[in-house]
Design a protein around this motif. Structure first.
Motif, PDB file in Angstrom:
ATOM      1  N   THR A 290       1.940  23.688  10.442  1.00  0.00           N
ATOM      2  CA  THR A 290       1.037  24.783  10.101  1.00  0.00           C
ATOM      3  C   THR A 290       0.025  24.377   9.035  1.00  0.00           C
ATOM      4  O   THR A 290       0.207  23.386   8.321  1.00  0.00           O
TER       5      THR A 290
ATOM      6  N   ALA B  14       4.329  23.389   6.759  1.00  0.00           N
ATOM      7  CA  ALA B  14       2.965  23.096   6.311  1.00  0.00           C
ATOM      8  C   ALA B  14       2.694  21.614   6.143  1.00  0.00           C
ATOM      9  O   ALA B  14       3.486  20.888   5.543  1.00  0.00           O
TER      10      ALA B  14
ATOM     11  N   VAL C  29      -2.711  22.986   3.151  1.00  0.00           N
ATOM     12  CA  VAL C  29      -2.873  24.377   2.737  1.00  0.00           C
ATOM     13  C   VAL C  29      -4.358  24.646   2.566  1.00  0.00           C
ATOM     14  O   VAL C  29      -5.111  23.771   2.106  1.00  0.00           O
TER      15      VAL C  29
END
Length: 330
Positions: free
Chosen positions: A225, A263, A266
């Protein structure tokens, strides 16, 4: 990622897909494909105190200049380093959409990075079809449309490409299709060591629980992600992805927390600031504590998207905010 990018890109069709893996013979391509390492090894922040992350610059922060032709994609590395003191960059494919398979162009861009001491982190990919399309033929085409960006990312020494997991249909239907599309693209990208990462970017993808389930089910090391501090609108008027009033929004702190275990980057979104230099829409101290609690030590990309300040002012204020708040979090 940008809350209005879909509006700009809705006319972009899928480009010709699939070509052999790009040449990686240039001796200075040495980028690691694992960004979950010590931040000090990834780049330099020009901050007074050490941070637990490394600041990168998302190209969308300069989209107005780029669309107005006041700046060229090839200029981005030098601008990032010389204007903002940021030595890690994140591209948007929109600004070189016809160059994915142009090795001469990519080599020129890579040389600009080398000349300025800049590292390439990722390419944000839009306009290549929906990886969660319920139609298997269209979904397969979308997967294949992204191959060239995987290869371009490898050529440029990036770690990742950012993709969208859109699809028209019910939540469970789109989720099942997105799992299939991401699994297949992840399999291709794994051959080159490139990550495929999904951002909360509207509709179901802005539901942290939904996206976390997609990641858990895909269960590939190179599929993850890109939590964005904004972009948590899951329903807008008229069913649009962008541009209309948001009528249902997911809790941003909960959403980021749900995505952080997967992740590989970010996105630090900002729009407006108060007189003390704090982001109005997001509590950065609270949000960075969420990021820190997940054990993250990778890249945090500045993505200024406001219109009250110039792009330059907005980027500088976001950088100052990250440095100030980030240094206080241990």
């Amino acid at each position: 990622m940008p809350s209005n990018r879909r509006h700009f890109l809705k006319q972009l069709g899928g480009l010709a897909a699939g070509f052999g893996a790009a040449s990686t013979g240039l001796s200075f391509i040495t980028a690691s494909n694992d960004i979950q390492t010590n931040a000090n090894a990834l780049g330099n922040n020009d901050a007074a105190a050490p941070l637990f992350f490394t600041i990168s610059l998302a190209q969308w922060s300069l989209h107005r200049k780029l669309f107005a032709k006041e700046m060229d994609n090839l200029d981005f590395p030098a601008v990032s380093k010389n204007t903002y003191g940021i030595s890690v960059v994140e591209y948007v494919n929109t600004f070189f959409k016809d160059k994915a398979k142009d090795e001469k162009y990519l080599a020129k861009l890579l040389n600009r990075c080398k000349d300025n001491g800049v590292k390439n982190h990722l390419i944000m990919c839009d306009g290549e079809g929906d990886l969660g399309d319920l139609d298997v033929t269209k979904r397969t085409q979308a997967v294949e449309n992204h191959y060239k960006w995987v290869d371009a990312a490898k050529f440029l020494g990036c770690t990742s490409i950012r993709v969208n997991a859109y699809g028209a249909g019910g939540s469970e239907e789109v989720q099942k299709s997105a799992i299939d599309g991401l699994s297949k693209l992840g399999e291709y990208a794994a051959k080159t060591g490139i990550n495929v990462i999904v951002e909360n970017h509207g509709s179901f993808t802005s539901n942290g629980e939904w996206l976390a389930k997609v990641m858990k089910t895909v269960n590939r090391k190179n599929v993850g992600t890109l939590p964005d501090f904004g972009n948590f609108c899951i329903k807008r008027e008229d069913g649009q992805l962008w541009g209309t009033k948001c009528i249902e929004e997911y809790d941003r702190y909960k959403g980021v927390a749900e995505m952080m275990p997967y992740a590989k980057g970010v996105s630090a979104k900002t729009h407006d600031f108060d007189e003390q230099g704090n982001c109005i829409e997001t509590d950065y101290e609270r949000m960075l504590k969420v990021v820190r609690a997940a054990g993250f030590k990778g890249y945090v990309g500045i993505e200024y998207e406001g219109d009250k300040l110039s792009e330059e002012e907005g980027i500088k204020k976001t950088k100052a905010l990250l440095e100030r708040v980030g240094a206080s979090i241990k």
